[in-house]
Enzyme design. Structure first.
Site, PDB file in Angstrom:
ATOM      1  N   LYS A   1      -4.967  -1.422  -1.373  1.00 11.14           N
ATOM      2  CA  LYS A   1      -4.419  -2.329  -2.288  1.00 11.14           C
ATOM      3  C   LYS A   1      -5.202  -2.500  -3.723  1.00 11.14           C
ATOM      4  O   LYS A   1      -4.516  -2.551  -5.028  1.00 11.14           O
ATOM      5  CB  LYS A   1      -3.875  -3.724  -1.875  1.00 11.14           C
TER       6      LYS A   1
ATOM      7  N   LYS B   1       3.836   4.789   6.026  1.00 13.18           N
ATOM      8  CA  LYS B   1       4.700   3.790   6.934  1.00 13.18           C
ATOM      9  C   LYS B   1       5.841   3.267   5.802  1.00 13.18           C
ATOM     10  O   LYS B   1       5.703   3.293   4.522  1.00 13.18           O
ATOM     11  CB  LYS B   1       3.820   2.667   7.244  1.00 13.18           C
TER      12      LYS B   1
ATOM     13  N   LYS C   1       7.323  -2.252   1.540  1.00 14.62           N
ATOM     14  CA  LYS C   1       8.068  -3.037   0.681  1.00 14.62           C
ATOM     15  C   LYS C   1       7.956  -2.155  -0.833  1.00 14.62           C
ATOM     16  O   LYS C   1       8.673  -2.464  -1.601  1.00 14.62           O
ATOM     17  CB  LYS C   1       7.590  -4.528   0.544  1.00 14.62           C
TER      18      LYS C   1
END
Ligand code: TYM
Length: 338
Positions: free
Chosen positions: A116, A199, A202
């Site tokens: 991130k 994966k 969102k």
């Protein structure tokens, strides 16, 4: 005397307009299955949602949406403790204590932080993002959870939580239960429909890669039908050689309760198109009532807020005792009059 029931605890962040099918299959479904046998705590980690860019005008709505989705999926707010993280200030307080026993290098090794922060850029990555895993550890340790049902991507955070619990107990005295992760191998990682080695998330690159639980089921059906597979023809589970088809089989199997072996047999000699058309129907049948129920619950925000306020009270009754115990062991001056 019967032994006390084990406690489970988990949560899903309100960082999007809806949870996705990966959240449901990897996590929420397990919670629903487990809640009657365990003493269960399910919460909405909104403090975690502000560790990355977020819209202040959207946060409350997204938090209520996740709350409604938990209930629509089958979480019973009477049976389970159900609340919003920011309503229980002990989470942030214990997180501070845990920050003070976490090594800088140890926190730097968290792969979600590395991913991130690389995406956000050095200046946009905040101390909050860096401390995300210690806040998560606080969420778990405050309630003395025995088991934490999550998807594979949370494994490393659970390992850190265990280490911090052991470290605190060894350094200051026994306060925390050391929790175990419950990660179901078959469904621990649902993949992106367009990029079946990543994966489902969102924030995936293509909106077609994820199925949102609240979107129009017709769009979800289209996404299943356009899922990336491979150049072969055989419908067979092989996660390495056939990641796309294997992912579809996992989703199909979980939503219908039919085993993967049974599906392989049923689709022997058939084309990928057959599998996709049938799975699209399964997904529509699954999403339609879930979506309707969520929207119905969202029509009465006052009732949702009432349930969440009641849950926060129940949560605080547990969290405040654990925090007081931790402070006491660390030797803080007790506040007079308490
Ligand atoms: P979050 O909000 O990213 O995801 C919620 C749950 O869904 C699982 N999950 C998946 N499982 C299978 N396949 C996927 N593609 C997939 N994507 C997500 C996640 O593993 C998770 O179980 N840090 C947590 C939230 C959290 C938490 C906690 C969880 C905060 N405090 C304490 C447990 C205990 C998170 O970001 O989940």
């Amino acid at each position: 005397m019967t032994a006390a029931r084990q406690r489970i605890l988990s949560g899903a962040k309100p960082t999007a307009d809806s949870l996705h099918l990966g959240n449901y299959i990897g996590a929420v479904r397990q919670w629903v299955d487990m809640q009657s046998q365990y003493d269960a705590v399910f919460f909405i980690p909104d403090l975690h949602a502000v560790t990355v860019d977020f819209e202040p005008g959207e946060l409350a709505r997204r938090t209520r949406t996740v709350a409604a989705q938990y209930i629509a999926a089958g979480i019973d707010p009477e049976q389970s403790i159900f609340f919003v993280q920011s309503h229980v200030p002990e989470h942030a307080e214990l997180a501070w204590v845990l920050n003070c026993i976490t090594g800088f290098g140890e926190a730097s090794r968290m792969t979600q932080f590395k991913d991130k922060s690389a995406k956000a850029g050095a200046d946009a990555a905040t101390l909050g993002l860096f401390a995300y895993p210690t806040l998560m550890a606080a969420d778990i340790l405050l309630y003395q959870a025995d088991l934490v049902p999550v998807g594979e991507d949370q494994r490393q955070h659970l390992e850190l939580t265990r280490n911090l619990a052991q470290r605190f107990n060894a350094r200051y005295g026994n306060v925390f239960t050391v929790p175990d992760a419950t990660i179901l191998k078959a469904t621990a990682k649902i993949y992106d429909l367009q990029n079946p080695t990543a994966k489902m998330s969102k924030t995936g690159e293509s909106p077609n890669g994820a199925i949102q639980l609240l979107e129009d089921p017709k769009i979800a059906a289209k996404r299943i039908k356009s899922a990336v597979t491979d150049a072969g023809t055989e419908i067979r589970f092989d996660a390495d050689a056939k990641p796309g088809v294997s992912n579809l089989l996992t989703i199909y199997s979980t939503l219908t309760g039919r085993s993967v072996a049974e599906l392989e047999e049923a689709y022997a000699g058939k084309m990928y198109g057959h599998l996709k058309v049938d799975l699209a129907e399964v997904v529509v049948d699954f999403l339609t009532p879930l979506r309707n129920r969520t929207n119905e619950l969202l029509e009465d925000p006052a009732e949702l807020d009432r349930l969440l306020a009641r849950g926060a009270e129940r949560a605080r009754a547990i969290a405040s005792v654990t925090l007081a115990n931790a402070y006491d062991k660390m030797g803080f001056l007790p506040r007079a009059g308490r």
